[in-house]
Design a protein around this motif. Structure first.
Motif, PDB file in Angstrom:
ATOM      1  N   GLY A   1      -8.269   2.439  -3.240  1.00 60.01           N
ATOM      2  CA  GLY A   1      -9.492   1.695  -2.843  1.00 60.01           C
ATOM      3  C   GLY A   1      -9.320   0.967  -1.629  1.00 60.01           C
ATOM      4  N   ILE A   2      -8.367   1.443  -0.783  1.00 61.91           N
ATOM      5  CA  ILE A   2      -8.085   0.667   0.880  1.00 61.91           C
ATOM      6  C   ILE A   2      -8.654   1.618   1.659  1.00 61.91           C
ATOM      7  CG2 ILE A   2      -6.364  -0.298   2.307  1.00 61.91           C
ATOM      8  CD1 ILE A   2      -4.856  -1.277  -0.089  1.00 61.91           C
ATOM      9  N   GLU A   3      -9.343   1.475   2.614  1.00 62.61           N
ATOM     10  CA  GLU A   3      -9.695   2.240   3.695  1.00 62.61           C
ATOM     11  C   GLU A   3      -8.988   1.763   4.804  1.00 62.61           C
ATOM     12  OE1 GLU A   3     -13.743   2.384   4.790  1.00 62.61           O
ATOM     13  OE2 GLU A   3     -13.989   4.244   5.602  1.00 62.61           O
ATOM     14  N   ILE A   4      -8.473   3.086   5.620  1.00 57.47           N
ATOM     15  CA  ILE A   4      -8.090   2.671   7.126  1.00 57.47           C
ATOM     16  C   ILE A   4      -8.855   3.787   7.994  1.00 57.47           C
ATOM     17  CG2 ILE A   4      -5.781   1.561   6.479  1.00 57.47           C
ATOM     18  CD1 ILE A   4      -4.628   4.211   7.435  1.00 57.47           C
TER      19      ILE A   4
ATOM     20  N   GLN B   1      -7.485 -11.088   6.349  1.00 61.70           N
ATOM     21  CA  GLN B   1      -6.878 -12.038   5.471  1.00 61.70           C
ATOM     22  C   GLN B   1      -5.465 -11.582   4.974  1.00 61.70           C
ATOM     23  OE1 GLN B   1      -8.849 -12.534   1.507  1.00 61.70           O
ATOM     24  NE2 GLN B   1     -10.484 -11.433   2.540  1.00 61.70           N
ATOM     25  N   LYS B   2      -4.568 -12.426   4.405  1.00 61.68           N
ATOM     26  CA  LYS B   2      -3.154 -12.370   4.245  1.00 61.68           C
ATOM     27  C   LYS B   2      -3.201 -11.137   2.980  1.00 61.68           C
ATOM     28  CE  LYS B   2      -0.739 -15.498   2.142  1.00 61.68           C
ATOM     29  NZ  LYS B   2       0.089 -16.705   2.276  1.00 61.68           N
ATOM     30  N   ARG B   3      -4.126 -11.579   1.989  1.00 67.13           N
ATOM     31  CA  ARG B   3      -4.135 -10.485   0.832  1.00 67.13           C
ATOM     32  C   ARG B   3      -4.261  -9.177   1.262  1.00 67.13           C
ATOM     33  NH1 ARG B   3      -8.422  -8.769  -2.414  1.00 67.13           N
ATOM     34  NH2 ARG B   3      -8.008  -8.339  -4.411  1.00 67.13           N
ATOM     35  N   ASN B   4      -5.142  -8.913   2.125  1.00 60.25           N
ATOM     36  CA  ASN B   4      -5.491  -7.442   2.656  1.00 60.25           C
ATOM     37  C   ASN B   4      -4.278  -6.779   3.270  1.00 60.25           C
ATOM     38  OD1 ASN B   4      -7.982  -7.852   1.409  1.00 60.25           O
ATOM     39  ND2 ASN B   4      -9.227  -7.734   3.190  1.00 60.25           N
ATOM     40  N   VAL B   5      -3.813  -7.601   4.299  1.00 59.80           N
ATOM     41  CA  VAL B   5      -2.500  -7.150   5.073  1.00 59.80           C
ATOM     42  C   VAL B   5      -1.630  -6.843   3.897  1.00 59.80           C
ATOM     43  CG1 VAL B   5      -0.822  -7.889   6.677  1.00 59.80           C
ATOM     44  CG2 VAL B   5      -3.214  -8.494   6.903  1.00 59.80           C
ATOM     45  N   LEU B   6      -1.174  -7.555   3.016  1.00 58.93           N
ATOM     46  CA  LEU B   6      -0.256  -7.145   2.172  1.00 58.93           C
ATOM     47  C   LEU B   6      -0.623  -6.124   1.303  1.00 58.93           C
ATOM     48  CD1 LEU B   6       0.901 -11.133   1.062  1.00 58.93           C
ATOM     49  CD2 LEU B   6       2.094  -9.593   2.745  1.00 58.93           C
ATOM     50  N   LEU B   7      -1.530  -5.987   0.635  1.00 61.19           N
ATOM     51  CA  LEU B   7      -1.844  -4.950  -0.072  1.00 61.19           C
ATOM     52  C   LEU B   7      -1.981  -3.560   0.605  1.00 61.19           C
ATOM     53  CD1 LEU B   7      -5.143  -6.413  -2.230  1.00 61.19           C
ATOM     54  CD2 LEU B   7      -2.454  -6.140  -2.860  1.00 61.19           C
ATOM     55  N   THR B   8      -2.574  -3.453   1.976  1.00 65.04           N
ATOM     56  CA  THR B   8      -2.425  -2.603   2.664  1.00 65.04           C
ATOM     57  C   THR B   8      -0.995  -2.113   3.097  1.00 65.04           C
ATOM     58  OG1 THR B   8      -4.498  -3.349   3.772  1.00 65.04           O
ATOM     59  CG2 THR B   8      -3.184  -1.572   5.016  1.00 65.04           C
ATOM     60  N   LEU B   9      -0.307  -2.950   3.297  1.00 67.24           N
ATOM     61  CA  LEU B   9       1.388  -2.493   3.669  1.00 67.24           C
ATOM     62  C   LEU B   9       1.978  -2.042   2.488  1.00 67.24           C
ATOM     63  CD1 LEU B   9       2.457  -5.463   5.904  1.00 67.24           C
ATOM     64  CD2 LEU B   9       2.244  -2.996   6.581  1.00 67.24           C
ATOM     65  N   ALA B  10       1.726  -2.512   1.250  1.00 72.06           N
ATOM     66  CA  ALA B  10       2.417  -2.101  -0.043  1.00 72.06           C
ATOM     67  C   ALA B  10       1.824  -0.664  -0.329  1.00 72.06           C
ATOM     68  CB  ALA B  10       2.121  -2.905  -1.072  1.00 72.06           C
ATOM     69  N   SER B  11       0.627  -0.441  -0.277  1.00 73.04           N
ATOM     70  CA  SER B  11      -0.116   0.796  -0.601  1.00 73.04           C
ATOM     71  C   SER B  11       0.179   1.841   0.496  1.00 73.04           C
ATOM     72  CB  SER B  11      -1.590   0.319  -0.676  1.00 73.04           C
ATOM     73  OG  SER B  11      -1.792  -0.664  -1.664  1.00 73.04           O
ATOM     74  N   LEU B  12       0.104   1.484   1.751  1.00 70.76           N
ATOM     75  CA  LEU B  12       0.540   2.463   2.619  1.00 70.76           C
ATOM     76  C   LEU B  12       1.960   2.724   2.442  1.00 70.76           C
ATOM     77  CD1 LEU B  12      -0.254   4.229   5.064  1.00 70.76           C
ATOM     78  CD2 LEU B  12       0.322   2.171   6.618  1.00 70.76           C
TER      79      LEU B  12
ATOM     80  N   GLY C   1      -2.432  13.240   8.377  1.00 71.19           N
ATOM     81  CA  GLY C   1      -3.052  11.966   8.603  1.00 71.19           C
ATOM     82  C   GLY C   1      -4.345  11.691   7.611  1.00 71.19           C
ATOM     83  N   GLU C   2      -5.027  12.663   7.360  1.00 70.54           N
ATOM     84  CA  GLU C   2      -6.258  12.727   6.707  1.00 70.54           C
ATOM     85  C   GLU C   2      -5.934  12.557   5.183  1.00 70.54           C
ATOM     86  OE1 GLU C   2      -9.469  11.883   7.768  1.00 70.54           O
ATOM     87  OE2 GLU C   2      -7.970  11.630   9.293  1.00 70.54           O
ATOM     88  N   ALA C   3      -4.678  13.191   4.787  1.00 72.51           N
ATOM     89  CA  ALA C   3      -4.391  13.213   3.245  1.00 72.51           C
ATOM     90  C   ALA C   3      -3.914  11.934   3.077  1.00 72.51           C
ATOM     91  CB  ALA C   3      -3.326  14.404   3.001  1.00 72.51           C
ATOM     92  N   VAL C   4      -3.152  11.239   3.965  1.00 78.78           N
ATOM     93  CA  VAL C   4      -2.767  10.066   3.637  1.00 78.78           C
ATOM     94  C   VAL C   4      -3.692   9.006   3.553  1.00 78.78           C
ATOM     95  CG1 VAL C   4      -1.374   7.936   4.800  1.00 78.78           C
ATOM     96  CG2 VAL C   4      -0.569  10.269   4.939  1.00 78.78           C
ATOM     97  N   ARG C   5      -4.846   9.173   4.554  1.00 81.41           N
ATOM     98  CA  ARG C   5      -5.878   7.883   4.367  1.00 81.41           C
ATOM     99  C   ARG C   5      -6.724   8.324   3.066  1.00 81.41           C
ATOM    100  NH1 ARG C   5     -10.525   7.069   7.344  1.00 81.41           N
ATOM    101  NH2 ARG C   5     -10.938   9.233   7.641  1.00 81.41           N
ATOM    102  N   ALA C   6      -7.039   9.607   2.687  1.00 78.09           N
ATOM    103  CA  ALA C   6      -7.730  10.035   1.528  1.00 78.09           C
ATOM    104  C   ALA C   6      -6.931   9.523   0.405  1.00 78.09           C
ATOM    105  CB  ALA C   6      -8.089  11.281   1.243  1.00 78.09           C
ATOM    106  N   MET C   7      -5.837   9.462   0.101  1.00 79.45           N
ATOM    107  CA  MET C   7      -4.946   8.916  -0.948  1.00 79.45           C
ATOM    108  C   MET C   7      -5.095   7.426  -1.009  1.00 79.45           C
ATOM    109  SD  MET C   7      -1.002   9.860  -2.303  1.00 79.45           S
ATOM    110  CE  MET C   7      -0.361   8.950  -3.679  1.00 79.45           C
ATOM    111  N   LEU C   8      -4.950   7.098   0.129  1.00 77.74           N
ATOM    112  CA  LEU C   8      -4.944   5.470   0.354  1.00 77.74           C
ATOM    113  C   LEU C   8      -6.519   5.105  -0.412  1.00 77.74           C
ATOM    114  CD1 LEU C   8      -3.115   3.236   1.316  1.00 77.74           C
ATOM    115  CD2 LEU C   8      -4.074   3.463   3.507  1.00 77.74           C
ATOM    116  N   LEU C   9      -7.319   5.482   0.076  1.00 82.83           N
ATOM    117  CA  LEU C   9      -8.802   5.109  -0.601  1.00 82.83           C
ATOM    118  C   LEU C   9      -8.998   5.754  -1.824  1.00 82.83           C
ATOM    119  CD1 LEU C   9     -11.548   4.325   0.718  1.00 82.83           C
ATOM    120  CD2 LEU C   9     -12.251   6.506   0.807  1.00 82.83           C
ATOM    121  N   ASP C  10      -8.728   6.972  -2.367  1.00 83.21           N
ATOM    122  CA  ASP C  10      -8.808   7.255  -3.787  1.00 83.21           C
ATOM    123  C   ASP C  10      -8.084   6.518  -4.769  1.00 83.21           C
ATOM    124  OD1 ASP C  10     -10.576   9.170  -2.527  1.00 83.21           O
ATOM    125  OD2 ASP C  10      -9.217  10.868  -2.937  1.00 83.21           O
TER     126      ASP C  10
END
Lengths: 414, 414
Positions: free
Chosen positions: A346-349, A371-382, A334-343
């Motif tokens: 630029g999205i932090e969960i 906000q919508k933008r954040n939800v969409l970007l998070t889903l696409a990136s995750l 899980g931490e590797a996924v979070r790190a890649m998402l951030l690095d």
């Protein structure tokens, strides 16, 4: 010195706090300093109290921030009310319930802890039965526990407390301004929130409110500081029942937040500017609209996560609308996924605590971050990050499912 | 709602805090939010520790801010060190000495209070003699007390504490970054300062530092929170000697400010940005230059006040360089003068506390507020207000005397 100069990389923050802040709040915070007894500043203090009452849905006179982060507000409330050996009932359904026991114990309370499985909340009747056994002075409970993403219904508990004479103190740090919190209607005696979640103001303040029942307890414990008023006025300093903290002594803070303006600390100027502006923004949006926005983005996020093929953690009937807990697929770090998402994006969960550590991610939808933008970007990136980690998911589904939710909402409102 | 929109009138703040803030600090504070465990943010935490060590003139590892105003830092230090019945010696020469006794008493200390007349400080030998009688675990003392405008020499007391085994804890809120404070050289074990005075950052943080002697005491009292690590790691929770506050528990805060990053509170993001930038500005100016600037503006202010025909309060041999106490002329309403200065000229000076209330005004020369322009405008305006109140002063003399001081300084440096 070889330090880099001050720089803040761009981020989309989808954690349960601290969350992104409206640029209007940051602009307000960049205003120049006012002295703490300048009438322009004391007016701002009074107006902040008025705005807070509206956001906290209360007629209580006392509604003001503690200068410290959320747990400073919790400690101020508990240590001002709890005396040595007082019975305190803490029904805990996550980490922040434990925090209440930690703080209450340090105030000398006789703490009665009720557990429930992480991912569930209590049947209010179970708490009410336990109250009848223990007859606590205080019932202290979390409204929304971000560690498990659950929300405890409070109305029945509030009614039972009022009837039995117990004081109900609620940690509503994760819920105020993101979902309904009816301080007066639910008969909450003391309530604490924090700035860095759905209020969407930087961390560092903890707004609280309390009613006459709590004020009565605090008043009995009041002791004015030596050196502040002439010695002859200090005949009765009431030392026996004095509150164990000076900084968190609500009897002194009340005097500072009243026309007496009795000096205590130096109010955090810029943070108060930020809180004031943040509260304005909430009331401009309107509480009902704001709750609706939080619900909609949560629904879109949940639809996306589910469509991707991931599982949502916990009992859905008591899900906290501002935090979504996602089960980490077997065999995945899980931490590797979070790190890649951030690095890379630029999205932090968020990760999680204690028994859930390594088992769930926590995704916040709070305040300005919600906000919508954040939800969409998070889903696409995750999705992209999970594919990169060779997790078997349904590619392309998540964002489409979220878009469906948003489109449906537009249709329904038109 | 009928509330006015957010506005801050222009002010020149010449009080002992909060003082004006460099616009660079306010700009830094308007940067967007970073998550508390974002590597960009944890680097900023580490760098802030490094900058703090330099400003506090210490090699101590532990140097970090408490998220709260100055007295939050004092309470964190005292309640983490003091246990029930510990002997604490507090030599008090003003209101903030009393505050130390208040806080220490609430920690359960056996407090031994030494008084001296307001306007004086102690002969260090008197404190050292008392230490020999009492053998305190802690000597807690204020370095510069803004209530009386006095500064206590500390080097001899520090040496005596080190020799006898007492811990020396110093409230240096009013002096750090305005006048010399040599944490290590003076053998101070624990030191607290605040952001809103000579550091010239908005109120709301209290940087502290402490050495291994204090760390050793704290470590013995460490108890990890329930719910934060898996239950099986919590076999020894060390509850007997647990620190009475959770928020101010330095053993937990240490873990948060170390690579372990064990979650405690959510660090106050924007305030940390401000502190970081404020510390940079101090080190860019250079500590020696900064102290010199504070001395020069103080000299000009004192020359002006004296030339006007007013008297400076207190023993001049122990005057605090960052605060000048001015005796209110007989028959004059000090508050009316202050109000006119604020309303007509937008300049704020301070009143005072307890026995000195109504007897002196206090004028601060701290941080960004400590500049020639501010001193000259204050003198010119105060003169005008006093004339308006029919005080017999020497018109026209004050500003000229201050200008002489500045001119003399330019000559000497060229």
């Amino acid at each position: 010195m070889q330090l880099p100069s001050f720089q803040v990389p761009p981020r989309t923050i989808m954690t349960p706090g601290p969350v992104e802040v409206d640029p209007r709040v940051l602009r307000a915070m960049s205003a120049s300093i006012l002295g703490q007894f300048d009438p322009s500043f004391t007016s701002l203090m009074n107006e902040t109290m008025e705005l807070l009452r509206k956001v906290l849905q209360t007629e209580n006179h006392w509604a003001y921030p503690i200068d410290g982060t959320s747990r400073a507000g919790i400690e101020a409330m508990l240590c001002s009310v709890i005396e040595e050996e007082d019975k305190v009932l803490v029904p805990s359904f996550g980490r922040f319930g434990y925090l209440l026991t930690e703080i209450a114990e340090r105030c000398g309370a006789d703490v009665h802890l009720m557990h429930c499985e992480w991912g569930e909340v209590f049947d209010p009747q179970d708490i009410i039965s336990e109250m009848k056994n223990i007859r606590p002075k205080v019932v202290a409970i979390v409204h929304g526990d971000t560690s498990t993403g659950r929300m405890q219904p409070l109305a029945e508990i509030g009614a039972a407390c009022r009837e039995s004479g117990s004081l109900l103190i609620v940690d509503a740090v994760a819920t105020v301004a993101g979902t309904e919190v009816k301080t007066d209607e639910w008969k909450i005696d003391g309530l604490i929130t924090g700035t860095q979640k759905c209020l969407s103001v930087p961390a560092g303040m903890a707004p609280i409110t309390y009613n006459e029942r709590i004020e009565a307890v605090i008043s009995l414990r009041k002791a004015i500081e030596r050196g502040l008023v002439p010695q002859e006025q200090l005949t009765s300093r009431n030392l026996d029942r004095r509150i164990q903290s000076n900084y968190f002594d609500l009897s002194q803070l009340q005097d500072y937040w009243s026309p007496a303006r009795l000096n205590h600390h130096t109010e955090a100027t810029s943070m108060l500017y930020g809180l004031y502006e943040g509260l304005w923004i909430i009331l401009e949006e309107g509480l009902a609209n704001r709750y609706q926005r939080h619900r909609l983005n949560e629904q879109a996020l949940v639809a996306g996560i589910t469509a991707m093929g991931l599982s949502i953690f916990g009992n859905s009937s008591c899900k906290l609308p501002t935090v979504t807990c996602v089960e980490i697929p077997d065999g995945i770090d899980g931490e590797a996924v979070r790190a890649m998402l951030l690095d890379e994006f630029g999205i932090e969960i968020a990760s999680s605590f204690g028994p859930l550590h390594g088992k769930i991610w926590r995704i916040g939808t709070m305040g300005y971050s919600c906000q919508k933008r954040n939800v969409l970007l998070t889903l696409a990136s995750l999705e992209a990050v999970l594919l990169r980690h060779r997790v078997k998911i349904h590619p392309g589904e998540a964002v489409q499912a979220a878009l469906d939710v948003y489109q449906q909402a537009v249709k329904q409102s038109s």
